[in-house]
Design a protein around this motif. Sequence first.
Motif, PDB file in Angstrom:
ATOM      1  N   GLY A 162       3.278  -9.683   6.821  1.00 14.06           N
ATOM      2  CA  GLY A 162       3.065  -8.366   6.232  1.00 14.06           C
ATOM      3  C   GLY A 162       2.709  -8.434   4.760  1.00 14.06           C
ATOM      4  N   ASP A 163       2.095  -7.383   4.256  1.00 14.83           N
ATOM      5  CA  ASP A 163       1.676  -7.313   2.856  1.00 14.83           C
ATOM      6  C   ASP A 163       2.718  -6.524   2.069  1.00 14.83           C
ATOM      7  OD1 ASP A 163       0.218  -7.628   0.599  1.00 14.83           O
ATOM      8  OD2 ASP A 163      -1.388  -6.242   1.128  1.00 14.83           O
ATOM      9  N   PHE A 164       3.614  -7.262   1.420  1.00 16.93           N
ATOM     10  CA  PHE A 164       4.711  -6.640   0.681  1.00 16.93           C
ATOM     11  C   PHE A 164       4.625  -7.015  -0.797  1.00 16.93           C
ATOM     12  CE2 PHE A 164       6.284  -7.822   4.932  1.00 16.93           C
ATOM     13  CZ  PHE A 164       6.540  -6.561   5.448  1.00 16.93           C
ATOM     14  N   THR A 165       5.348  -6.275  -1.608  1.00 17.18           N
ATOM     15  CA  THR A 165       5.408  -6.585  -3.035  1.00 17.18           C
ATOM     16  C   THR A 165       6.798  -6.279  -3.573  1.00 17.18           C
ATOM     17  OG1 THR A 165       4.277  -6.242  -5.159  1.00 17.18           O
ATOM     18  CG2 THR A 165       4.692  -4.292  -3.823  1.00 17.18           C
ATOM     19  N   ILE A 166       7.141  -6.927  -4.675  1.00 14.46           N
ATOM     20  CA  ILE A 166       8.426  -6.723  -5.344  1.00 14.46           C
ATOM     21  C   ILE A 166       8.185  -5.871  -6.581  1.00 14.46           C
ATOM     22  CG2 ILE A 166      10.354  -7.852  -6.509  1.00 14.46           C
ATOM     23  CD1 ILE A 166       9.759 -10.354  -4.837  1.00 14.46           C
ATOM     24  N   ASP A 210       0.819  -1.226   0.000  1.00 16.97           N
ATOM     25  CA  ASP A 210       0.000   0.000   0.000  1.00 16.97           C
ATOM     26  C   ASP A 210       0.845   1.266   0.000  1.00 16.97           C
ATOM     27  OD1 ASP A 210       1.035  -0.088   2.540  1.00 16.97           O
ATOM     28  OD2 ASP A 210      -0.889   0.005   3.593  1.00 16.97           O
ATOM     29  N   SER A 211       2.129   1.137  -0.348  1.00 21.03           N
ATOM     30  CA  SER A 211       3.034   2.285  -0.264  1.00 21.03           C
ATOM     31  C   SER A 211       2.853   3.276  -1.403  1.00 21.03           C
ATOM     32  CB  SER A 211       4.487   1.801  -0.259  1.00 21.03           C
ATOM     33  OG  SER A 211       4.818   1.208  -1.518  1.00 21.03           O
ATOM     34  N   GLY A 212       2.266   2.824  -2.497  1.00 19.44           N
ATOM     35  CA  GLY A 212       2.145   3.677  -3.676  1.00 19.44           C
ATOM     36  C   GLY A 212       3.402   3.707  -4.520  1.00 19.44           C
ATOM     37  N   ILE A 213       4.417   2.942  -4.098  1.00 24.68           N
ATOM     38  CA  ILE A 213       5.677   2.883  -4.852  1.00 24.68           C
ATOM     39  C   ILE A 213       5.586   1.754  -5.866  1.00 24.68           C
ATOM     40  CG2 ILE A 213       8.163   2.502  -4.697  1.00 24.68           C
ATOM     41  CD1 ILE A 213       8.016   3.521  -1.806  1.00 24.68           C
ATOM     42  N   THR A 214       5.652   2.091  -7.140  1.00 24.92           N
ATOM     43  CA  THR A 214       5.551   1.078  -8.190  1.00 24.92           C
ATOM     44  C   THR A 214       6.703   1.146  -9.193  1.00 24.92           C
ATOM     45  OG1 THR A 214       4.152   2.524  -9.549  1.00 24.92           O
ATOM     46  CG2 THR A 214       3.027   1.010  -8.027  1.00 24.92           C
ATOM     47  N   THR A 215       7.422   2.256  -9.218  1.00 28.73           N
ATOM     48  CA  THR A 215       8.528   2.421 -10.165  1.00 28.73           C
ATOM     49  C   THR A 215       9.739   3.008  -9.438  1.00 28.73           C
ATOM     50  OG1 THR A 215       7.974   4.702 -10.791  1.00 28.73           O
ATOM     51  CG2 THR A 215       6.846   2.924 -11.986  1.00 28.73           C
ATOM     52  N   PHE A 216      10.866   3.028 -10.138  1.00 26.75           N
ATOM     53  CA  PHE A 216      12.076   3.622  -9.574  1.00 26.75           C
ATOM     54  C   PHE A 216      11.869   5.106  -9.268  1.00 26.75           C
ATOM     55  CE2 PHE A 216      15.546   0.533 -11.320  1.00 26.75           C
ATOM     56  CZ  PHE A 216      14.960  -0.490 -10.588  1.00 26.75           C
ATOM     57  N   ASP A 217      11.087   5.794 -10.106  1.00 31.32           N
ATOM     58  CA  ASP A 217      10.847   7.223  -9.883  1.00 31.32           C
ATOM     59  C   ASP A 217      10.169   7.459  -8.544  1.00 31.32           C
ATOM     60  OD1 ASP A 217      11.987   7.863 -12.318  1.00 31.32           O
ATOM     61  OD2 ASP A 217      10.075   7.968 -13.393  1.00 31.32           O
ATOM     62  N   ASP A 218       9.349   6.514  -8.129  1.00 27.92           N
ATOM     63  CA  ASP A 218       8.625   6.659  -6.866  1.00 27.92           C
ATOM     64  C   ASP A 218       9.542   6.536  -5.648  1.00 27.92           C
ATOM     65  OD1 ASP A 218       6.217   6.906  -8.253  1.00 27.92           O
ATOM     66  OD2 ASP A 218       5.882   4.743  -8.249  1.00 27.92           O
ATOM     67  N   LEU A 219      10.775   6.060  -5.859  1.00 25.78           N
ATOM     68  CA  LEU A 219      11.728   5.925  -4.755  1.00 25.78           C
ATOM     69  C   LEU A 219      12.435   7.240  -4.446  1.00 25.78           C
ATOM     70  CD1 LEU A 219      13.337   2.488  -5.715  1.00 25.78           C
ATOM     71  CD2 LEU A 219      11.822   2.931  -3.774  1.00 25.78           C
ATOM     72  N   SER A 220      12.215   8.240  -5.280  1.00 25.18           N
ATOM     73  CA  SER A 220      12.836   9.542  -5.058  1.00 25.18           C
ATOM     74  C   SER A 220      12.355  10.135  -3.722  1.00 25.18           C
ATOM     75  CB  SER A 220      12.485  10.493  -6.204  1.00 25.18           C
ATOM     76  OG  SER A 220      13.037  11.766  -5.976  1.00 25.18           O
ATOM     77  N   GLY A 221      13.304  10.560  -2.900  1.00 28.73           N
ATOM     78  CA  GLY A 221      12.956  11.133  -1.603  1.00 28.73           C
ATOM     79  C   GLY A 221      12.626  10.109  -0.541  1.00 28.73           C
ATOM     80  N   LYS A 222      12.834   8.825  -0.848  1.00 25.67           N
ATOM     81  CA  LYS A 222      12.509   7.753   0.090  1.00 25.67           C
ATOM     82  C   LYS A 222      13.774   7.202   0.746  1.00 25.67           C
ATOM     83  CE  LYS A 222       8.054   7.615  -0.886  1.00 25.67           C
ATOM     84  NZ  LYS A 222       7.956   8.637  -1.936  1.00 25.67           N
ATOM     85  N   THR A 223      13.577   6.516   1.884  1.00 30.26           N
ATOM     86  CA  THR A 223      14.675   5.861   2.584  1.00 30.26           C
ATOM     87  C   THR A 223      14.696   4.384   2.193  1.00 30.26           C
ATOM     88  OG1 THR A 223      14.504   7.364   4.466  1.00 30.26           O
ATOM     89  CG2 THR A 223      15.656   5.283   4.834  1.00 30.26           C
ATOM     90  N   VAL A 224      15.833   3.934   1.709  1.00 30.42           N
ATOM     91  CA  VAL A 224      15.984   2.565   1.213  1.00 30.42           C
ATOM     92  C   VAL A 224      17.003   1.831   2.069  1.00 30.42           C
ATOM     93  CG1 VAL A 224      16.649   1.124  -0.759  1.00 30.42           C
ATOM     94  CG2 VAL A 224      15.420   3.289  -1.138  1.00 30.42           C
ATOM     95  N   ALA A 225      16.660   0.610   2.490  1.00 29.83           N
ATOM     96  CA  ALA A 225      17.566  -0.213   3.290  1.00 29.83           C
ATOM     97  C   ALA A 225      18.273  -1.226   2.401  1.00 29.83           C
ATOM     98  CB  ALA A 225      16.801  -0.937   4.393  1.00 29.83           C
ATOM     99  N   VAL A 226      19.505  -1.570   2.785  1.00 29.53           N
ATOM    100  CA  VAL A 226      20.269  -2.570   2.051  1.00 29.53           C
ATOM    101  C   VAL A 226      21.211  -3.249   3.036  1.00 29.53           C
ATOM    102  CG1 VAL A 226      22.137  -0.983   1.426  1.00 29.53           C
ATOM    103  CG2 VAL A 226      21.647  -2.947  -0.037  1.00 29.53           C
ATOM    104  N   GLN A 227      21.505  -4.532   2.797  1.00 26.07           N
ATOM    105  CA  GLN A 227      22.427  -5.241   3.681  1.00 26.07           C
ATOM    106  C   GLN A 227      23.863  -4.849   3.364  1.00 26.07           C
ATOM    107  OE1 GLN A 227      22.967  -9.502   3.202  1.00 26.07           O
ATOM    108  NE2 GLN A 227      23.128  -9.788   5.413  1.00 26.07           N
TER     109      GLN A 227
END
Length: 271
Positions: free
Chosen positions: A213-217, A135-152
């Motif tokens: 949780g309800d997640f998507t790739i 339900d984040s509304g993030i569907t494309t790379f453009d939608d990641l702009s201004g977002k916090t992204v986690a990585v190992q």
Amino acid sequence: MMWMKRLVAATAAIAMLGVLDGCGSKDSSSTSDSGNGLNNNKFVVGFDAAFPPYGYQDDSGEYVGFDLDLAQEVCSRNSWELVKMPIDWDSKDMELNSGTISCIWNGFTMNGREDDYTWSDPYVDNSQVFVVKSDSGITTFDDLSGKTVAVQTDSSAEAALNEEDNAALKDSFKELLVVGEYNTAFLNLESNAVDAIAMDIGVAKYQLESRDGDFTILDQPLAAEQYAVGFKKGNETLRDQVQNTLNEMKSDGTFKTIAEKWDLQDSVILD
């Protein structure tokens, strides 16, 4: 008295030669199993114990996973003893080069590291992807702009985001949060501390199936890659033994059976 001094000196010299000779013998015999990376017929697999489905600790405390099952079958066919050695991923090269482990076998990406290790043939086709809340509304790379992204830390996803081709994408993030392992990343995603996780698609699918949780790739992959077994640079002897056994396992169907057990049949390379 001079002859006595000479006798003492000669005796000391002979004793020293004996010590040196003994040291030489010890050094030559200390190389485990003729220098092939085995230690008293023990095949020590270094792996990240929080990287399902390739290698992880289950609820009963056992170390399990696709790669560990493959390694066990390789050992059984070669009359080796498998030792499962969970390691700090940041220290994997030190563990390998010191001889503490025989190989790195745990969803280990060979792309970009081709010259750093002696590799088996690739056995898994994998991609790096982003996982978000449905339900984040993030569907494309453009939608990641201004977002916090986690990585190992020291993961293939982190390496992909540090590539020049992905510089603009990474720069568009509010923050790239580096965490120790993916359980922490998902806790952060669930609590809205981060908006997305960059990770391997095989691990992502496993996490989505095992969590409530309800997640998507996201459909668009960040990068494509292949997994292989990494041996110490120059250790072709052990690599060849393992590779020949994996080839046998592919020929007789055992490799595919193990892949199906872990729902990775669509990702493995059987050719």
